[in-house]
Design a protein around this motif. Structure first.
Motif, PDB file in Angstrom:
ATOM      1  N   LEU A 117      28.481  48.874  41.835  1.00  0.00           N
ATOM      2  CA  LEU A 117      28.924  48.068  40.699  1.00  0.00           C
ATOM      3  C   LEU A 117      29.943  48.832  39.857  1.00  0.00           C
ATOM      4  CD1 LEU A 117      25.563  46.473  39.472  1.00  0.00           C
ATOM      5  CD2 LEU A 117      27.326  45.427  40.895  1.00  0.00           C
ATOM      6  N   ARG A 118      29.665  50.103  39.630  1.00  0.00           N
ATOM      7  CA  ARG A 118      30.574  50.932  38.834  1.00  0.00           C
ATOM      8  C   ARG A 118      31.934  51.070  39.542  1.00  0.00           C
ATOM      9  NH1 ARG A 118      29.696  54.246  34.754  1.00  0.00           N
ATOM     10  NH2 ARG A 118      27.414  54.108  35.057  1.00  0.00           N
ATOM     11  N   LYS A 119      31.889  51.315  40.841  1.00  0.00           N
ATOM     12  CA  LYS A 119      33.116  51.484  41.625  1.00  0.00           C
ATOM     13  C   LYS A 119      33.950  50.210  41.604  1.00  0.00           C
ATOM     14  CE  LYS A 119      34.613  52.323  46.407  1.00  0.00           C
ATOM     15  NZ  LYS A 119      34.136  52.603  47.798  1.00  0.00           N
ATOM     16  N   TRP A 120      33.301  49.068  41.820  1.00  0.00           N
ATOM     17  CA  TRP A 120      34.035  47.799  41.872  1.00  0.00           C
ATOM     18  C   TRP A 120      34.600  47.435  40.514  1.00  0.00           C
ATOM     19  CZ3 TRP A 120      29.461  45.027  44.768  1.00  0.00           C
ATOM     20  CH2 TRP A 120      29.390  45.547  46.070  1.00  0.00           C
ATOM     21  N   ARG A 121      33.823  47.661  39.474  1.00  0.00           N
ATOM     22  CA  ARG A 121      34.306  47.335  38.121  1.00  0.00           C
ATOM     23  C   ARG A 121      35.490  48.225  37.767  1.00  0.00           C
ATOM     24  NH1 ARG A 121      32.373  44.345  33.506  1.00  0.00           N
ATOM     25  NH2 ARG A 121      34.118  44.460  32.068  1.00  0.00           N
ATOM     26  N   ASN A 122      35.416  49.513  38.078  1.00  0.00           N
ATOM     27  CA  ASN A 122      36.516  50.434  37.805  1.00  0.00           C
ATOM     28  C   ASN A 122      37.767  50.089  38.605  1.00  0.00           C
ATOM     29  OD1 ASN A 122      34.924  51.848  36.009  1.00  0.00           O
ATOM     30  ND2 ASN A 122      34.382  53.465  37.457  1.00  0.00           N
ATOM     31  N   ALA A 123      37.561  49.421  39.760  1.00  0.00           N
ATOM     32  CA  ALA A 123      38.690  49.022  40.594  1.00  0.00           C
ATOM     33  C   ALA A 123      39.342  47.735  40.096  1.00  0.00           C
ATOM     34  CB  ALA A 123      38.239  48.853  42.037  1.00  0.00           C
ATOM     35  N   GLY A 124      38.777  47.166  39.040  1.00  0.00           N
ATOM     36  CA  GLY A 124      39.367  45.965  38.464  1.00  0.00           C
ATOM     37  C   GLY A 124      38.826  44.666  39.015  1.00  0.00           C
ATOM     38  N   LEU A 125      37.773  44.736  39.806  1.00  0.00           N
ATOM     39  CA  LEU A 125      37.185  43.526  40.353  1.00  0.00           C
ATOM     40  C   LEU A 125      36.281  42.857  39.317  1.00  0.00           C
ATOM     41  CD1 LEU A 125      36.206  44.818  43.903  1.00  0.00           C
ATOM     42  CD2 LEU A 125      38.218  43.481  43.268  1.00  0.00           C
ATOM     43  N   LYS A 126      36.229  41.550  39.354  1.00  0.00           N
ATOM     44  CA  LYS A 126      35.347  40.803  38.467  1.00  0.00           C
ATOM     45  C   LYS A 126      34.061  40.476  39.225  1.00  0.00           C
ATOM     46  CE  LYS A 126      38.827  38.825  35.414  1.00  0.00           C
ATOM     47  NZ  LYS A 126      39.367  37.591  34.791  1.00  0.00           N
ATOM     48  N   LEU A 127      32.937  40.804  38.616  1.00  0.00           N
ATOM     49  CA  LEU A 127      31.634  40.663  39.254  1.00  0.00           C
ATOM     50  C   LEU A 127      30.802  39.606  38.533  1.00  0.00           C
ATOM     51  CD1 LEU A 127      30.845  44.476  39.597  1.00  0.00           C
ATOM     52  CD2 LEU A 127      32.091  43.011  41.209  1.00  0.00           C
ATOM     53  N   TYR A 128      30.204  38.724  39.317  1.00  0.00           N
ATOM     54  CA  TYR A 128      29.374  37.653  38.772  1.00  0.00           C
ATOM     55  C   TYR A 128      28.066  37.573  39.554  1.00  0.00           C
ATOM     56  CZ  TYR A 128      33.755  36.034  36.659  1.00  0.00           C
ATOM     57  OH  TYR A 128      34.930  35.954  35.952  1.00  0.00           O
ATOM     58  N   ILE A 129      27.035  37.071  38.888  1.00  0.00           N
ATOM     59  CA  ILE A 129      25.760  36.814  39.546  1.00  0.00           C
ATOM     60  C   ILE A 129      25.582  35.303  39.664  1.00  0.00           C
ATOM     61  CG2 ILE A 129      23.249  37.019  39.415  1.00  0.00           C
ATOM     62  CD1 ILE A 129      23.636  39.526  37.745  1.00  0.00           C
ATOM     63  N   TYR A 130      25.205  34.848  40.858  1.00  0.00           N
ATOM     64  CA  TYR A 130      24.806  33.457  41.075  1.00  0.00           C
ATOM     65  C   TYR A 130      23.440  33.512  41.726  1.00  0.00           C
ATOM     66  CZ  TYR A 130      24.894  28.633  42.902  1.00  0.00           C
ATOM     67  OH  TYR A 130      24.601  27.325  43.200  1.00  0.00           O
ATOM     68  N   SER A 131      22.433  33.076  40.995  1.00  0.00           N
ATOM     69  CA  SER A 131      21.057  33.234  41.453  1.00  0.00           C
ATOM     70  C   SER A 131      20.244  31.986  41.174  1.00  0.00           C
ATOM     71  CB  SER A 131      20.413  34.437  40.738  1.00  0.00           C
ATOM     72  OG  SER A 131      19.033  34.517  41.023  1.00  0.00           O
ATOM     73  N   SER A 132      19.191  31.787  41.965  1.00  0.00           N
ATOM     74  CA  SER A 132      18.258  30.694  41.693  1.00  0.00           C
ATOM     75  C   SER A 132      17.417  31.003  40.464  1.00  0.00           C
ATOM     76  CB  SER A 132      17.350  30.449  42.905  1.00  0.00           C
ATOM     77  OG  SER A 132      16.685  31.629  43.271  1.00  0.00           O
ATOM     78  N   GLY A 133      17.355  32.275  40.076  1.00  0.00           N
ATOM     79  CA  GLY A 133      16.707  32.653  38.829  1.00  0.00           C
ATOM     80  C   GLY A 133      17.591  32.284  37.653  1.00  0.00           C
ATOM     81  N   SER A 134      16.997  31.920  36.523  1.00  0.00           N
ATOM     82  CA  SER A 134      17.773  31.507  35.362  1.00  0.00           C
ATOM     83  C   SER A 134      18.684  32.622  34.870  1.00  0.00           C
ATOM     84  CB  SER A 134      16.834  31.087  34.225  1.00  0.00           C
ATOM     85  OG  SER A 134      16.143  32.214  33.710  1.00  0.00           O
ATOM     86  N   VAL A 135      19.717  32.240  34.137  1.00  0.00           N
ATOM     87  CA  VAL A 135      20.626  33.232  33.567  1.00  0.00           C
ATOM     88  C   VAL A 135      19.849  34.209  32.684  1.00  0.00           C
ATOM     89  CG1 VAL A 135      22.522  33.561  31.929  1.00  0.00           C
ATOM     90  CG2 VAL A 135      22.690  31.788  33.697  1.00  0.00           C
TER      91      VAL A 135
END
Length: 239
Positions: A117-135
């Motif tokens: 997560l740290r590597k991807w965020r530092n690379a400028g990627l946008k990260l989202y969660i899509y889950s059957s569990g509530s937000v």
């Protein structure tokens, strides 16, 4: 898949602690609303086999205990059937919030997740969660994980209020909301039916194979890209 099977911790916690939670929080408005929603659901369920009613609230102390026990029995009944009613999920979410806040429960994540997560965020990627569990449940789990607060790595959260994870339209809606074409999205899942729905929407997919997951057929293994760790993903630095 970023999380270990927290259901082995979270759902037994609800089962074992619901009565204590109700006793402690009964007079609070939030708890009363949870019970009201459970009673409304119980009225809808009255024709189901094994139905467990919830008595009306009274001011009589002895009968109040009967009401609480009725709620406990109803919750146990719904959980035994693996039901996912809004009323049940609402109570569970409030109980988990208290458990996370007091440190009784922590979100279990795989050891490769936080560095990725740290590597991807530092690379400028946008990260989202899509889950059957509530937000709310997502934020509790990742905000109180064994690796600390991981919410800072995410740009947003989606649950099934956007639509079922088995329907391709849900992925198109998410792409529209985040302002990204489906072809620039990579969706990670351990459920092949979700992978199929995402692909139908034009989303790229990788199946995450973790210990304890349901076994994949040979056809499924050949149809999707398989990874066993986030370390195996090589992503572009820019979308």
């Amino acid at each position: 898949m970023a999380c270990k099977d927290n259901g082995d911790i979270l759902f037994p916690y609800i089962h074992d602690n619901v009565e204590e939670y109700l006793q402690k929080h009964w007079q609070e408005e939030e708890c009363q609303e949870d019970v009201r929603q459970l009673r409304l659901q119980a009225e809808k369920d009255c024709g189901l086999n094994g139905f467990v009613p919830i008595p009306d609230v009274t001011d009589n102390n002895a009968e109040l205990q009967q009401v609480i026990q009725g709620v406990v029995n109803n919750v146990h009944w719904q959980m035994s059937l693996d039901r996912k009613t809004t009323a049940l999920k609402q109570l569970q979410g409030h109980m988990w919030r208290c458990a996370y806040a007091t440190g009784q429960v922590k979100g279990e994540v795989y050891e490769d997740v936080q560095p990725a997560l740290r590597k991807w965020r530092n690379a400028g990627l946008k990260l989202y969660i899509y889950s059957s569990g509530s937000v709310e449940a997502q934020k509790l789990l990742f905000g109180h994980s064994i690796e600390g607060d991981l919410l800072k790595f995410f740009h947003g959260h989606f649950d099934t209020t956007i639509g079922s994870k088995l329907e391709s339209e849900s992925y198109r809606k998410i792409a529209e909301i985040i302002g990204c074409s489906t072809g620039n999205i990579l969706f990670l899942t351990d459920v092949t039916k979700e992978a199929q729905a995402a692909e139908e929407a034009g989303v790229h997919v990788a199946l995450v194979v973790r210990s304890g997951n349901a076994a994949l057929t040979d056809e499924e293994k050949s149809a999707y890209r398989l990874i066993s760790s986030f370390d195996q993903l090589t992503l572009p630095s820019k979308q």
